[in-house]
Design a protein around this motif. Structure first.
Motif, PDB file in Angstrom:
ATOM      1  N   UNK A  66      10.312   3.413 -16.585  1.00  0.00           N
ATOM      2  CA  UNK A  66      11.212   3.184 -17.714  1.00  0.00           C
ATOM      3  C   UNK A  66      12.428   2.372 -17.288  1.00  0.00           C
ATOM      4  N   UNK A  67      13.075   1.752 -18.290  1.00  0.00           N
ATOM      5  CA  UNK A  67      14.234   0.898 -18.021  1.00  0.00           C
ATOM      6  C   UNK A  67      15.394   1.680 -17.422  1.00  0.00           C
ATOM      7  N   UNK A  68      15.750   2.770 -18.066  1.00  0.00           N
ATOM      8  CA  UNK A  68      16.890   3.577 -17.620  1.00  0.00           C
ATOM      9  C   UNK A  68      16.628   5.020 -18.001  1.00  0.00           C
ATOM     10  N   UNK A  69      16.765   5.915 -17.039  1.00  0.00           N
ATOM     11  CA  UNK A  69      16.531   7.337 -17.272  1.00  0.00           C
ATOM     12  C   UNK A  69      17.788   8.102 -16.875  1.00  0.00           C
ATOM     13  N   UNK A  70      18.206   9.007 -17.749  1.00  0.00           N
ATOM     14  CA  UNK A  70      19.356   9.849 -17.461  1.00  0.00           C
ATOM     15  C   UNK A  70      18.895  11.301 -17.415  1.00  0.00           C
ATOM     16  N   UNK A  71      19.622  12.099 -16.634  1.00  0.00           N
ATOM     17  CA  UNK A  71      19.251  13.494 -16.425  1.00  0.00           C
ATOM     18  C   UNK A  71      20.443  14.400 -16.696  1.00  0.00           C
ATOM     19  N   UNK A  72      20.171  15.647 -17.095  1.00  0.00           N
ATOM     20  CA  UNK A  72      21.273  16.570 -17.388  1.00  0.00           C
ATOM     21  C   UNK A  72      21.982  17.036 -16.119  1.00  0.00           C
ATOM     22  N   UNK A  73      23.273  17.233 -16.286  1.00  0.00           N
ATOM     23  CA  UNK A  73      24.088  17.795 -15.211  1.00  0.00           C
ATOM     24  C   UNK A  73      25.167  18.648 -15.878  1.00  0.00           C
ATOM     25  N   UNK A  74      25.455  19.786 -15.291  1.00  0.00           N
ATOM     26  CA  UNK A  74      26.546  20.644 -15.756  1.00  0.00           C
ATOM     27  C   UNK A  74      27.797  20.247 -14.973  1.00  0.00           C
ATOM     28  N   UNK A  75      28.809  19.787 -15.708  1.00  0.00           N
ATOM     29  CA  UNK A  75      30.065  19.396 -15.067  1.00  0.00           C
ATOM     30  C   UNK A  75      30.839  20.661 -14.707  1.00  0.00           C
ATOM     31  N   UNK A  91      12.274   1.755 -24.913  1.00  0.00           N
ATOM     32  CA  UNK A  91      13.606   2.340 -25.068  1.00  0.00           C
ATOM     33  C   UNK A  91      14.525   1.849 -23.954  1.00  0.00           C
ATOM     34  N   UNK A  92      15.775   1.650 -24.288  1.00  0.00           N
ATOM     35  CA  UNK A  92      16.748   1.249 -23.271  1.00  0.00           C
ATOM     36  C   UNK A  92      17.163   2.415 -22.392  1.00  0.00           C
ATOM     37  N   UNK A  93      17.343   3.597 -22.987  1.00  0.00           N
ATOM     38  CA  UNK A  93      17.776   4.771 -22.233  1.00  0.00           C
ATOM     39  C   UNK A  93      16.982   5.987 -22.695  1.00  0.00           C
ATOM     40  N   UNK A  94      16.406   6.697 -21.737  1.00  0.00           N
ATOM     41  CA  UNK A  94      15.614   7.894 -22.011  1.00  0.00           C
ATOM     42  C   UNK A  94      16.246   9.072 -21.270  1.00  0.00           C
ATOM     43  N   UNK A  95      16.474  10.161 -21.976  1.00  0.00           N
ATOM     44  CA  UNK A  95      16.932  11.395 -21.342  1.00  0.00           C
ATOM     45  C   UNK A  95      15.700  12.194 -20.943  1.00  0.00           C
ATOM     46  N   UNK A 108      23.501  11.951 -17.044  1.00  0.00           N
ATOM     47  CA  UNK A 108      23.987  10.996 -16.069  1.00  0.00           C
ATOM     48  C   UNK A 108      22.872  10.109 -15.546  1.00  0.00           C
ATOM     49  N   UNK A 109      23.258   8.894 -15.215  1.00  0.00           N
ATOM     50  CA  UNK A 109      22.350   7.909 -14.640  1.00  0.00           C
ATOM     51  C   UNK A 109      22.456   8.000 -13.124  1.00  0.00           C
ATOM     52  N   UNK A 110      21.397   8.449 -12.436  1.00  0.00           N
ATOM     53  CA  UNK A 110      21.482   8.587 -10.982  1.00  0.00           C
ATOM     54  C   UNK A 110      21.406   7.254 -10.232  1.00  0.00           C
TER      55      UNK A 110
END
Length: 161
Positions: free
Chosen positions: A64-73, A42-46, A82-84
């Motif tokens: 993994x290639x790219x991992x994003x995580x939840x954030x409350x704006x 996968x290119x992006x994993x949440x 968001x990608x850290x």
């Protein structure tokens, strides 16, 4: 026992696990996840930053290639992923971690796979997929066999939610 009571009972058992059990069983889950081509390709994993009683994901996320995580704006309280990068991934045992304000939000359409914490699961397996998920996988023999095996579930649960 109704569904809410079952969920509470399972949640109480999960929170009662020793840290050693969480690490041991979480390691098994991570090994299984790391062997799944649809995840590793996968290119992006949440993902989520695991709390001490949840399955840790640090080892698999670091591969993994790219991992994003939840954030409350703030102050809107909008959930974004968001990608850290280039910052560090959340380390094991840091509860309620979220990406820094400087981390860029990623459009949801870019997320290929979602890893979410769970409490209890039904016996009938299900896979929730976007309509184009199978078409986006590479065409190697392992992926083709995987898609063939789960295609009926994919068709049943396509574009839910």
């Amino acid at each position: 026992m109704d569904k809410a009571a079952q969920r509470q009972a399972v949640e109480a058992r999960r929170r009662g696990l020793s840290p050693e059990a969480v690490v041991r069983w979480g390691g098994e889950v991570q090994r299984h996840l790391a062997a799944l081509p649809f995840l590793t390709n996968a290119n992006t994993v949440a993902a989520y930053a695991a709390q001490p009683f949840e399955v840790p994901l640090f080892a698999v996320c670091s591969q993994l290639k790219r991992v994003v995580f939840p954030r409350i704006r703030k102050p809107s309280r909008v959930l974004e992923f968001c990608d850290p990068h280039p910052g560090p991934l959340p380390q094991p045992g840091i509860a309620l971690w979220s990406p820094p304000e400087s981390a860029l939000a990623v459009p949801l359409e870019e997320i290929d796979v979602w890893l979410v914490p769970g409490v209890a699961f039904v016996v009938e397996p299900g896979i929730y997929v976007r309509s184009d998920t199978f078409a986006r996988l590479s065409a190697d023999s392992a992926q083709t066999a995987f898609v063939r095996a789960i295609a009926p579930a994919g068709a049943r649960f396509r574009d839910l939610g």
